[in-house]
Design a protein around this motif. Structure first.
Motif, PDB file in Angstrom:
ATOM      1  N   UNK A   1      11.259  -0.783  17.132  1.00 42.61           N
ATOM      2  CA  UNK A   1      11.609  -1.448  15.967  1.00 42.61           C
ATOM      3  C   UNK A   1      13.167  -2.027  16.190  1.00 42.61           C
ATOM      4  N   UNK A   2      13.969  -1.589  17.084  1.00 45.36           N
ATOM      5  CA  UNK A   2      15.166  -1.698  17.275  1.00 45.36           C
ATOM      6  C   UNK A   2      16.280  -1.166  16.144  1.00 45.36           C
ATOM      7  N   UNK A   3      15.836  -0.220  15.511  1.00 41.33           N
ATOM      8  CA  UNK A   3      16.684   0.506  14.218  1.00 41.33           C
ATOM      9  C   UNK A   3      15.736   1.594  13.883  1.00 41.33           C
ATOM     10  N   UNK A   4      16.255   2.547  13.409  1.00 39.82           N
ATOM     11  CA  UNK A   4      15.627   3.765  12.861  1.00 39.82           C
ATOM     12  C   UNK A   4      15.575   3.684  11.308  1.00 39.82           C
ATOM     13  N   UNK A   5      16.045   2.563  10.677  1.00 35.70           N
ATOM     14  CA  UNK A   5      16.065   2.493   8.938  1.00 35.70           C
ATOM     15  C   UNK A   5      14.999   1.646   8.808  1.00 35.70           C
ATOM     16  N   UNK A   6      14.644   1.702   7.429  1.00 33.66           N
ATOM     17  CA  UNK A   6      13.665   0.741   7.108  1.00 33.66           C
ATOM     18  C   UNK A   6      12.262   1.294   6.868  1.00 33.66           C
ATOM     19  N   UNK A   7      11.247   0.402   6.337  1.00 40.54           N
ATOM     20  CA  UNK A   7       9.958   0.974   6.047  1.00 40.54           C
ATOM     21  C   UNK A   7       9.195   1.514   7.342  1.00 40.54           C
ATOM     22  N   UNK A   8       8.981   0.283   8.178  1.00 41.41           N
ATOM     23  CA  UNK A   8       8.236   0.760   9.460  1.00 41.41           C
ATOM     24  C   UNK A   8       8.598   1.678  10.349  1.00 41.41           C
ATOM     25  N   UNK A   9      10.026   1.766  10.808  1.00 41.44           N
ATOM     26  CA  UNK A   9      10.566   2.839  11.501  1.00 41.44           C
ATOM     27  C   UNK A   9      10.533   4.269  10.912  1.00 41.44           C
ATOM     28  N   UNK A  10      10.654   3.994   9.562  1.00 43.83           N
ATOM     29  CA  UNK A  10      10.813   5.368   8.864  1.00 43.83           C
ATOM     30  C   UNK A  10       9.448   6.183   8.619  1.00 43.83           C
ATOM     31  N   UNK A  11       8.465   5.199   8.627  1.00 42.02           N
ATOM     32  CA  UNK A  11       7.015   5.835   8.362  1.00 42.02           C
ATOM     33  C   UNK A  11       6.563   6.414   9.877  1.00 42.02           C
ATOM     34  N   UNK A  12       7.098   5.394  10.959  1.00 40.26           N
ATOM     35  CA  UNK A  12       6.539   5.758  12.205  1.00 40.26           C
ATOM     36  C   UNK A  12       7.286   6.984  12.615  1.00 40.26           C
ATOM     37  N   UNK A  13       8.580   7.274  12.443  1.00 36.91           N
ATOM     38  CA  UNK A  13       9.298   8.573  12.736  1.00 36.91           C
ATOM     39  C   UNK A  13       8.421   9.624  11.881  1.00 36.91           C
ATOM     40  N   UNK A  14       8.072   9.345  10.713  1.00 33.90           N
ATOM     41  CA  UNK A  14       7.650  10.369   9.750  1.00 33.90           C
ATOM     42  C   UNK A  14       6.354  11.023  10.590  1.00 33.90           C
ATOM     43  N   UNK A  15       5.386  10.070  11.005  1.00 35.06           N
ATOM     44  CA  UNK A  15       4.194  10.245  11.478  1.00 35.06           C
ATOM     45  C   UNK A  15       4.175  11.014  12.681  1.00 35.06           C
ATOM     46  N   UNK A  16       5.076  10.297  13.726  1.00 39.47           N
ATOM     47  CA  UNK A  16       4.995  10.943  15.077  1.00 39.47           C
ATOM     48  C   UNK A  16       5.459  12.314  15.040  1.00 39.47           C
ATOM     49  N   UNK A  17       6.662  12.565  14.293  1.00 46.87           N
ATOM     50  CA  UNK A  17       7.249  13.887  14.149  1.00 46.87           C
ATOM     51  C   UNK A  17       6.371  14.879  13.560  1.00 46.87           C
ATOM     52  N   UNK A  18       5.698  14.354  12.562  1.00 46.91           N
ATOM     53  CA  UNK A  18       4.810  15.530  11.921  1.00 46.91           C
ATOM     54  C   UNK A  18       3.606  15.936  12.887  1.00 46.91           C
ATOM     55  N   UNK A  19       3.226  14.923  13.700  1.00 51.43           N
ATOM     56  CA  UNK A  19       2.457  15.207  14.875  1.00 51.43           C
ATOM     57  C   UNK A  19       2.859  16.520  15.754  1.00 51.43           C
ATOM     58  N   UNK A  20       4.237  16.275  15.980  1.00 47.85           N
ATOM     59  CA  UNK A  20       5.030  17.281  16.882  1.00 47.85           C
ATOM     60  C   UNK A  20       5.211  18.551  16.026  1.00 47.85           C
ATOM     61  N   UNK A  21       5.310  18.408  14.653  1.00 53.06           N
ATOM     62  CA  UNK A  21       5.510  19.724  13.983  1.00 53.06           C
ATOM     63  C   UNK A  21       4.312  20.632  13.965  1.00 53.06           C
ATOM     64  N   UNK A  22       3.127  19.900  14.501  1.00 53.78           N
ATOM     65  CA  UNK A  22       1.665  20.699  14.530  1.00 53.78           C
ATOM     66  C   UNK A  22       2.004  21.722  15.578  1.00 53.78           C
ATOM     67  N   UNK A  23       2.956  21.448  16.683  1.00 56.19           N
ATOM     68  CA  UNK A  23       3.030  22.298  17.618  1.00 56.19           C
ATOM     69  C   UNK A  23       3.616  23.697  17.458  1.00 56.19           C
ATOM     70  N   UNK A  24       4.589  23.540  16.569  1.00 52.92           N
ATOM     71  CA  UNK A  24       5.222  24.632  16.070  1.00 52.92           C
ATOM     72  C   UNK A  24       4.652  25.409  14.711  1.00 52.92           C
ATOM     73  N   UNK A  25       3.319  25.184  14.230  1.00 55.75           N
ATOM     74  CA  UNK A  25       2.879  25.648  13.242  1.00 55.75           C
ATOM     75  C   UNK A  25       2.797  26.841  13.434  1.00 55.75           C
ATOM     76  N   UNK A  26       3.421  27.852  12.831  1.00 53.01           N
ATOM     77  CA  UNK A  26       2.732  29.275  13.067  1.00 53.01           C
ATOM     78  C   UNK A  26       2.996  29.953  11.527  1.00 53.01           C
ATOM     79  N   UNK A  27       3.969  30.035  10.567  1.00 52.34           N
ATOM     80  CA  UNK A  27       4.077  30.376   9.485  1.00 52.34           C
ATOM     81  C   UNK A  27       3.599  29.827   8.449  1.00 52.34           C
ATOM     82  N   UNK A  28       3.268  30.411   7.254  1.00 49.72           N
ATOM     83  CA  UNK A  28       2.784  29.827   6.092  1.00 49.72           C
ATOM     84  C   UNK A  28       3.638  28.698   5.632  1.00 49.72           C
ATOM     85  N   UNK A  29       4.960  29.018   5.780  1.00 49.12           N
ATOM     86  CA  UNK A  29       5.872  27.965   5.426  1.00 49.12           C
ATOM     87  C   UNK A  29       5.814  26.718   6.277  1.00 49.12           C
TER      88      UNK A  29
END
Lengths: 312, 660
Positions: B75-103
Motif C-alpha cells: 500500500x506504500x503506507x501503513x495508514x488508512x483503511x486498507x493498510x490498517x485492516x491488512x495489518x490487523x488481519x495478518x498480525x492477528x494471524x501471527x497472534x495465534x502463534x502465541x496464544x497461551x493464556x486466557x488473556x
C-alpha cells in the motif's frame, strides 16, 4: 457437638444415640452408614445396600433388627426363587376342608433380601409390590404385613453374571441406597482381633421396642420443615431437571423422599427442624440411585450437583 | 483444568470466530493477506493437534517485521483503511502463534470484534449487517466458551451468548439513536474508501456514456409525491456541456449570471431523491428543478451541483416543472452556445449551411436535422463502431450507427453550424418503476445524452435526437431496447403489438424481477433507517420529542441516562429478590460478610450449620458467638416457632457487635 443447645436435646435422641453406639460396637467404623440406615428406617423407607460381598451388609441388617427389637428374617434370593417362596402359600387343610394361608418369610418386621438382583424379575416384582403396599394379596385374600415393616435389600454391583439388575422404576421404591465400602485400617484391625461377629450379634440386647420405634417414626413426621428449606429442595429438584447433566430430572416422589429422609436425619441430630445440611447429608443416598448421567456414564456426581445449587 | 490455559476445543471456537470475522474482507483486501491469516490459523491448529513446530519469540518478531514490510510494500503506507485492516488481519494471524493464556484468547477475540466493525468501512449493505450479527454471535459464543470452558455444551453456549446479545439490543438502540453524530452518514469513511465509484463523467467523449450503459449499478432512487410523470418526461438533468473541441464535450465556464429563473408552464412535481455516492458533485434532478436543496449550488444552466463530490448516499427533496420557458439568453451564453472549433466537421457545416438556406426558422432547421436522421438509415445501437479524429463527420456521413451521445453531439454540431445556440445535456433517462415500493430505480445503464436548443420565444428547448431514431429508448427504456436488440428486431418502427410480444416476461423472469424489487426495497429501507441515520435525521428525531438545538454534551447526557435506565430495568429483578430477603437472613448475611472480610467466606451452597462448624474450627476465639448467631438464625429461618421478635432483636444485636 458444639452447636446443639441443651434445650434442644430431646429425650428420644438419647435412645437413638445409644442405638447408633450399639451398632458401632459390632459394625466397626461405619457410623455414617449406620446413621443413614437408621434414618431410612425412621422415615419408614426401605434400604438398598450395594457393595461387594463380605463388607458387612448382612451384619448391619442383622444388628439393626436386634438392637431395635425387630423380628428378623433373611431371604437369600436365587434365580429359581418363586414369588410364593417369599409371600407364602395357601395350603388345603383336609381336616376342616379349607385353604389356610401359610405366611412366607416376608412376614417379618425386618426382612433382609440378600442379593436381590439374582432373582427373576417376577420374584423381584412380588417383593417390591409388597414393600410398596405393605400387604400381600394371594387367592383374593389380603394379608397385612407386620408393623413396622422394613426391607433391607442387598445387591452385588460387579457380580453381573446371572443377575437381573433392578429397573429404575423399582430402584425408586427404595428410599435410600448406600454403599458400605471397605473399613479403614484401624477398624479392620479391631475386626480381625475381635470375636466372631455372629456370636456378638446373637448376644445383643434390644435397646428399644417396636412400639417405641413407632413413636419415633411419628416424631420424624413432626420435624419442622420451613418454607426456605422447601425452596432449597425445589431448587435442587429443578437443577436436576435443567442442567442437562442427567438423563432425566428427579420426580416429585424423589422430592418427598428427600424431605422425609432429611427429617429423620434432623431427628437423629436431635433437632426439631430440618436444616439444609440435613438435605445435603442424605441427598447422595436418596437421589443417587434415582439419577442417571445424560452421557451414558455409570456414576452421577451428587457432590457437584449440591455445590451448584446455592442455599436460598 | 488449569485456569490460565485453554484446551483445543476453545481454540476451535476461537478459530471459528476468526473465520467469520475475516470472511467479509475476502475480495476487499489483497488475497495474500487473507492467505497469511489462513496459514497462521492452520499452523496454530497443527501445533495444538499434531505438535507442529512452535515458533519462538525471535521467529515471531521476524515474521511480524516481514508482514509490516509486506503491507507497506503493498500500500506504500501503513495508514488508512486498507493498510490498517491488512495489518490487523495478518498480525492477528501471527497472534495465534502465541496464544497461551486466557488473556491472549480474549485479546484475539476483541480484535475480531474490531475486524467485524472494520468490514463496515467497505460496505454498509444489509447482507453485511446480517453477517456481522452472525459473526458477533460466534465471537461472543467463543468468549463464553473461554470463560466457562467445561460446564456448558455448544447449544447452551450459543443460547447464553444469544441472550446476552438480545439483552444488549436496547443499549444498542439507545446509543444508535442518541450518540452524537457528525454531519454525513453513519460511517465517516477514510479518504481512500472511494475508489471505484461509478458516476457520470464530467466530459463526454464518444463512448463515455456507452461505457456506463454496461453497468447495472444503481445511480439513484426516486419516490414521487403523487403520480410519477410519464416516461417520456423522465429526463434527469445531470450536467450541461457547452465546450466542444472537435472530439469531446466539456462544461463551459460558470458564473456571471446571478439570477437564475424560468417560467413554469405546468404543475409542479415533488419528489425525493436518494442519490448513491458517485465521487462527483452532480445532483440529479428532473428537468427543470425549481428549488435548491441544502448544500447545493444552482448553476445558470439549471443544474444542481453539490458543494463537494458526493461520497456518501445523499437524500434530497425537490420540486420540478417538466414544461417551462427559460426566457432570454445572456450574451456569453449565446457566444458559448454557438462556438465550434476551427477546422472540424466540414461536411456537417456544409449540410447545416444548406438547411439554413432552405428553411427560415430555427424550428424548421431542427426538424430538418431530425428528419435527416430518420430518413438516411441511421441506426441506434448499443454497440457502435469506433470513431476517429473527426467523430461528427465520420458518424454523420460514414458509420451512421450510434448511441445517444453520438446523436446528441452530431445534432448540436449541426445546430451550431446553422447559427442556433445549442448544447449537450448529460443525465439519465427513465428508470425502472419498483412497484413493490412504488419508487423509481435509475441505474447507470439509464445514462443518456440529449440536446438543448435556444429558441427566441421559448428559451432553451429540449430536443432528443435519439427519440427520432429509436422512440423505444424514450418510451420503454434501455432494458427494453437491449431485449429487442437481442431478439434481432430493428428499432424505429416496430408495431406496438410486436413490442408487446417481444417484451413479454416468462414466469421465471417475472418472479425474478419482483424478487429483485422487494430486495431493493429492503435495502432502501435499511439505508434510509439505519445507514443514513445522520446528524439531520437525528435532529429531526430528537425534535419530535421536544429536544431542539441540543448540544453534544446534552446528547452525551441523554446516552448515559438511557443506558442507566436500561441497566436499571435489568437490575430491577435482582433488586427485588434482594428486597424480599427475610430480615433474619439479611442479618445473617451481614454476619457472613464480616467473616468473609476476615478471610472466612461462606460458599453459596454451604449451610449455616456446616459453615459455623468450619468457622469455629478456624477461629476458636469466636466459636461461642458464631455458634450463638448461627443458632438464632437457624431457629428464626428454619425453626417451627415462626417469627420471634425477641430472638430477631438478639440476632441483630449479636451481629452488629460481632467483630471478626
Amino acid at each position: 457437638m458444639v452447636l446443639v443447645h441443651p434445650e434442644k436435646q430431646n429425650p428420644p435422641t438419647h435412645i437413638l444415640d445409644t442405638v447408633i453406639g450399639r451398632i458401632g460396637q459390632i459394625v466397626l467404623g461405619k457410623e455414617r452408614q449406620a446413621r443413614l440406615s437408621l434414618a431410612c428406617l425412621l422415615a419408614r423407607g426401605h434400604l438398598l445396600i450395594e457393595d461387594l460381598p463380605g463388607v458387612g451388609k448382612t451384619t448391619l441388617a442383622h444388628v439393626l433388627a436386634k438392637v431395635l427389637g425387630l423380628q428378623f428374617k433373611r431371604i437369600q434370593f436365587t434365580a429359581d426363587l418363586l414369588p410364593a417362596d417369599i409371600l407364602g402359600v395357601s395350603i388345603y387343610q383336609p381336616d376342616n376342608k379349607h385353604f389356610v394361608f401359610h405366611p412366607g418369610p416376608l412376614f417379618a418386621q425386618l426382612v433382609l433380601a440378600d442379593e436381590i438382583n439374582r432373582a427373576t424379575p417376577k420374584t423381584q416384582s412380588a417383593l417390591l409390590e409388597a414393600m410398596e403396599e405393605r400387604q400381600v394379596t394371594t387367592d383374593g385374600l389380603t394379608h397385612k404385613l407386620p408393623e413396622p415393616f422394613f426391607v433391607i435389600a442387598t445387591q452385588n454391583p460387579h457380580h453381573l453374571i446371572g443377575t437381573f439388575p433392578l429397573p429404575e422404576s423399582q430402584l425408586d421404591r427404595f428410599l435410600m441406597r448406600i454403599e458400605m465400602g471397605y473399613p479403614d485400617r484401624a477398624a479392620e484391625r479391631a475386626l480381625l482381633k475381635g470375636r466372631d461377629r455372629r456370636e456378638l450379634v446373637e448376644s445383643l440386647q434390644p435397646v428399644i421396642s417396636a412400639d417405641k420405634l413407632n413413636g419415633l417414626q411419628q416424631l420424624v413426621a413432626r420435624v419442622h420443615v420451613a418454607e426456605p428449606l422447601l425452596d432449597y429442595v425445589q431448587n435442587l429438584l429443578d437443577s436436576t431437571r435443567r442442567t442437562g447433566e442427567f438423563a432425566e430430572g428427579l420426580s416429585p416422589r424423589a422430592g418427598l423422599s428427600l424431605v422425609a429422609a432429611a427429617r429423620a436425619w434432623a431427628l437423629l441430630a436431635g433437632r426439631d427442624m430440618v436444616l439444609p445440611e440435613d438435605v445435603q447429608a442424605v441427598a447422595p443416598s436418596v437421589i443417587g440411585h434415582r439419577l442417571r448421567p445424560a452421557n451414558g456414564g455409570r456414576t452421577v456426581n451428587i457432590a457437584r450437583l449440591l455445590e451448584s445449587v446455592p442455599i436460598p | 483444568m488449569n485456569p490460565t490455559t485453554a484446551d483445543r476445543r476453545v481454540l476451535q471456537s476461537l478459530m471459528a470466530a476468526g473465520v467469520v470475522a475475516v470472511a467479509p474482507h475476502v475480495g476487499e483486501l489483497p488475497f495474500w493477506i487473507i492467505a497469511v491469516f489462513a496459514l497462521c490459523a492452520a499452523w496454530r491448529y497443527g501445533i495444538e493437534a499434531w505438535q507442529w513446530y512452535r515458533p519462538g519469540k525471535l521467529v515471531r518478531l521476524g515474521l511480524m517485521l516481514l508482514l509490516l514490510a509486506a503491507v507497506f510494500r503493498q500500500f506504500h503506507t501503513l495508514l488508512g483503511r486498507d493498510p490498517g485492516m491488512g495489518l490487523l488481519i495478518t498480525l492477528i494471524g501471527l497472534k495465534f502463534m502465541e496464544l497461551k493464556t486466557v488473556r491472549d484468547h480474549v485479546v484475539s477475540l476483541f480484535v475480531f470484534y474490531l475486524i467485524i466493525l472494520g468490514s463496515f468501512l467497505y460496505s454498509q449493505s444489509l447482507w453485511l449487517g446480517v453477517w456481522a450479527l452472525l459473526a458477533v454471535t460466534v465471537c461472543t459464543t467463543a468468549l463464553v466458551h473461554l470463560t466457562q470452558p467445561t460446564s456448558l455444551n455448544v447449544t447452551q453456549r450459543l443460547r447464553l451468548s444469544g441472550v446476552m446479545l438480545i439483552k444488549a439490543v436496547p443499549l444498542m438502540i439507545i446509543v444508535y439513536l442518541l450518540f452524537p453524530r457528525i454531519s454525513g452518514t453513519l460511517w465517516g469513511l477514510p479518504a481512500d474508501a472511494h475508489g471505484g465509484l461509478t458516476g457520470m463523467p464530467d466530459t463526454m467523449q464518444p463512448g463515455s456514456i456507452r461505457n456506463l450503459s454496461e453497468s447495472s449499478e444503481i445511480a439513484f432512487r426516486v419516490s414521487f409525491e403523487g403520480a410519477p410523470p410519464p416516461p417520456r418526461e423522465l429526463y434527469w438533468r445531470g450536467l450541461v456541456l457547452t465546450e466542444f473541441d472537435g472530439r469531446g464535450w466539456r462544461r463551459g465556464p460558470m458564473g456571471g449570471i446571478q439570477e437564475v429563473s424560468f417560467m413554469p408552464l405546468n404543475e409542479a412535481v415533488r419528489y425525493h431523491v436518494t442519490l448513491e455516492p458517485s465521487n462527483k458533485p452532480w445532483m440529479l434532478a428532473l428537468d427543470l428543478p425549481a428549488i435548491r436543496p441544502k448544500g447545493a449550488r444552482y448553476q445558470p444552466d439549471f443544474t444542481l451541483e453539490h458543494r463537494e463530490p458526493i461520497r456518501e448516499r445523499l437524500n434530497y427533496t425537490l420540486t420540478s416543472y417538466t414544461r417551462y420557458n427559460t426566457g432570454t439568453l445572456e450574451r456569453s451564453e449565446r457566444v458559448h452556445g454557438l462556438r465550434l472549433p476551427g477546422e472540424t466537421s466540414p461536411r456537417a457545416r456544409a449540410l447545416a449551411g444548406q438547411w439554413l438556406r432552405e428553411h427560415g426558422t430555427p424550428q424548421q432547421i431542427a426538424q430538418a436535422a431530425l428528419d435527416h436522421f430518420r430518413r438516411e438509415n441511421f441506426v441506434y445501437t448499443l454497440s457502435p463502431p469506433l470513431l476517429g479524429d473527426d467523430p461528427v463527420d465520420e458518424f454523420l456521413f460514414g458509420t451512421r450507427r450510434g448511441f445517444c451521445e453520438h446523436y446528441a453531439a452530431a445534432f448540436v454540431t449541426l445546430m451550431r453550424a446553422a447559427g442556433i445556440p445549442s448544447r449537450v445535456v448529460v443525465g439519465y433517462l427513465g428508470g425502472e418503476l419498483n412497484t413493490a415500493g412504488n419508487y423509481l430505480i435509475v441505474r447507470q445503464s439509464d445514462a443518456h445524452a440529449w440536446a438543448e436548443i435556444w429558441l427566441a420565444e421559448r428559451g432553451w428547448v429540449r430536443v432528443d435526437p435519439t427519440g427520432a431514431i429509436a422512440p423505444e429508448r424514450i418510451e420503454l427504456g434501455l432494458e427494453a431496447v437491449r431485449r429487442l436488440e437481442l431478439q434481432g428486431l430493428a428499432l424505429g418502427n416496430l408495431s406496438s403489438e410486436a413490442i408487446r410480444r417481444a417484451l413479454e416476461l416468462g414466469w421465471f423472469e417475472y418472479v425474478a424481477r419482483h424478487a429483485r424489487w422487494y430486495w431493493d426495497l429492503t435495502n432502501m429501507t435499511w439505508y434510509r433507517w439505519v445507514v443514513d441515520y445522520g446528524k439531520e435525521r437525528q435532529e429531526r428525531f430528537l425534535a419530535s420529542f421536544g429536544f431542539e438545538h441540543i448540544s453534544w454534551g446534552q446528547l452525551g447526557g441523554l446516552v448515559i441516562a438511557g443506558v442507566l435506565l436500561v441497566l436499571l430495568v435489568y437490575a430491577l429483578p435482582l433488586w427485588r429478590t434482594k428486597k424480599s430477603l427475610d430480615p433474619p437472613q439479611a442479618a445473617y448475611l451481614r454476619f457472613c460478610r464480616k467473616l468473609a472480610r476476615a478471610g472466612l467466606a461462606r460458599a453459596p451452597y454451604e449451610g449455616a450449620h456446616a459453615f459455623a462448624e468450619r468457622a469455629a474450627r478456624k477461629r476458636s476465639d469466636l466459636a461461642a458467638s458464631i455458634s450463638e448467631i448461627t443458632g438464632l438464625y437457624e431457629d428464626l429461618r428454619y425453626g417451627p416457632q415462626g417469627p420471634d421478635s425477641r430472638k430477631f432483636t438478639t440476632l441483630k444485636k449479636r451481629v452488629s457487635v460481632f467483630r471478626a
